[in-house]
Design an enzyme around this catalytic site. Structure first.
Site, mmCIF file in Angstrom:
data_model
loop_
_atom_site.group_PDB
_atom_site.id
_atom_site.type_symbol
_atom_site.label_atom_id
_atom_site.label_comp_id
_atom_site.label_asym_id
_atom_site.label_seq_id
_atom_site.Cartn_x
_atom_site.Cartn_y
_atom_site.Cartn_z
ATOM 1 N NE ARG A 127 -3.834 -2.155 2.216
ATOM 2 C CZ ARG A 127 -3.579 -3.450 2.618
ATOM 3 N NH1 ARG A 127 -2.541 -3.953 3.055
ATOM 4 N NH2 ARG A 127 -4.671 -4.206 2.313
ATOM 5 C CD GLU A 150 1.932 -10.433 -0.331
ATOM 6 O OE1 GLU A 150 1.992 -9.329 -1.219
ATOM 7 O OE2 GLU A 150 1.001 -10.409 0.432
ATOM 8 C CG HIS A 210 -0.465 -11.218 -3.763
ATOM 9 N ND1 HIS A 210 -1.427 -11.902 -3.183
ATOM 10 C CD2 HIS A 210 -0.347 -10.030 -2.996
ATOM 11 C CE1 HIS A 210 -2.355 -11.600 -2.286
ATOM 12 N NE2 HIS A 210 -1.680 -10.136 -2.171
ATOM 13 C CG HIS A 270 -0.615 -5.480 -4.617
ATOM 14 N ND1 HIS A 270 0.401 -5.368 -3.394
ATOM 15 C CD2 HIS A 270 -1.635 -6.377 -3.788
ATOM 16 C CE1 HIS A 270 0.043 -6.304 -2.323
ATOM 17 N NE2 HIS A 270 -1.184 -7.109 -2.656
ATOM 18 C CG ASP A 280 -3.413 -7.507 4.995
ATOM 19 O OD1 ASP A 280 -2.135 -7.887 4.444
ATOM 20 O OD2 ASP A 280 -4.105 -7.090 4.539
#
Length: 386
Positions: free
Chosen positions: A117, A351, A213, A142, A285
């Site tokens: 982000r 990731e 991803h 992304h 997250d």
């Protein structure tokens, strides 16, 4: 060891693929039924007037990895489990057209030019402010609506153990400055290691943060929850976020929090804890700050064990961080290769990357790429059995 790369024509492209009829079974496929799931002709599609193809790499141990040039994606990855059978540990689709889906755009893809982000869809370089496509609440995620995940990458070179995809993001696309030339190389060796190498240059000052991803389930695609997977992250700190999942700028110790994965524990052990950060992310997250524990030329990032399959995945990287996403927004919007749905928390993402919102947070490791410089980084996914 990787051999000499050669440019493939269409007939050679198809030689990298397997073809047979589609399987309708729901179990994880064995070696003799892989071709039934990964059909060359069925997979191919014309998307935005360009062709998406299927490619395959394999090694002497029977490991098979499948890719498509649409998004330079990892489509599937079959590795041996504790019964000696092949287990597909990456979620994906059996048709290229299924990847052209704005509701679920990121399965297996390369994300960029800036993965993760960017706050408010804006950042500054010198005196210039750049405004990006906003596609995740008030933020850019992304690379925007198309980024590079809906791009048709070209197959630049290949050999029996590797594939290199290339794509140039035009100057101003999604708001990013510079003609950004990107290459991604997937290499599969006989140690059951899949390495992803990244390279980029730009003719203008820009920002870059490429990663993959892939959605993983080490028990096999569509096999159920990942909450009983065992996870260790080689990170003593993480970057807390605000309610829109933008880092606050702090580096916070994981000790005594649900974010402490310094020792192996199940993903689900603390995921429902009464914690504001977990509430913001609806689970995990978050970006974890790697402790830079060395293994050869790499930094240790993650160690994961499938609770049913015994499949072990170790992630090593050159990156300073790793984003851990626990599948919190999966909600059965798509059908996977084996016919199952992408149900809630039936996959996770890990990731390797630079930190989210780095262009706006000068204390974070820089993601600036200047003209004349070459961006290069790499990550490795090693598979074994417990």
């Amino acid at each position: 060891m990787k051999g000499k790369m050669t440019l493939l024509g269409l007939s050679a492209m198809l030689a990298f693929c397997v073809s047979c009829q589609q399987s309708t079974g729901s179990k994880t496929p064995k070696a003799d039924s892989l071709a039934a799931l990964m059909d060359t002709v069925q997979f191919r599609a014309t998307i935005d007037q360009k062709q998406a193809y299927l490619y395959k790499l394999s090694n002497k141990n029977g490991v098979q990895a499948y890719f498509t040039n649409f998004g330079a994606r990892l489509v599937g990855l079959w590795v041996p489990d504790n019964k000696g059978e092949l287990c597909d540990v990456v979620l994906g689709f059996s048709k290229a057209s299924d990847y052209n889906n704005p509701k679920e755009p990121f399965f297996g893809t390369i994300v960029g030019p800036f993965g993760n982000r960017i706050a408010g869809g804006k950042f500054k370089l010198g005196d210039e402010t750049y405004t990006l496509a906003v596609n995740n609440g008030p933020n850019t995620l992304h690379g925007g609506f198309k980024g590079v995940h809906f791009a048709h990458w070209s197959l630049k070179s290949s050999d029996p153990s590797s594939l290199t995809f290339a794509y140039t993001l035009p100057d101003g696309n999604e708001g990013f400055p510079g003609n950004i030339q990107m290459e991604v190389t997937y290499t599969l060796n006989d140690d059951n290691e899949l390495m992803i190498g990244y390279r980029a240059t730009s003719d203008k000052k820009t920002v870059i943060n490429l990663t993959n991803h892939a959605y993983f389930n080490l028990n096999g695609e569509g096999s159920g929850t990942i909450l009983d997977h065992q996870l260790q992250l080689f990170a003593n700190q993480y970057t807390p976020v605000d309610s829109t999942l933008i880092p606050t700028g702090q580096l916070t110790s994981v000790k005594g929090t649900p974010f402490d994965f310094t020792n192996l524990k199940s993903i689900g052990e603390d995921i429902n804890a009464n914690d504001q950060q977990l509430s913001f992310g609806k689970g995990y997250d978050h970006n974890f700050v790697l402790s830079r524990e060395k293994e050869g030329d790499w930094y240790k990032a993650a160690h994961v064990v499938g609770d049913k399959s015994g499949v072990v995945m170790d992630i090593l990287t050159a990156e300073p961080g790793i984003q851990f996403y626990s599948g919190n927004f999966m909600n059965e919007q798509v059908q996977l290769k084996n016919g199952k749905k992408d149900s809630f928390r039936t996959a996770f993402c890990l990731e390797p990357q630079h930190f989210p919102d780095a262009p706006n947070q000068l204390a974070f490791p820089t993601t600036v790429l200047n003209p004349g410089e070459v961006y290069h980084t790499k990550s490795l996914y090693r598979f074994s059995v417990k």
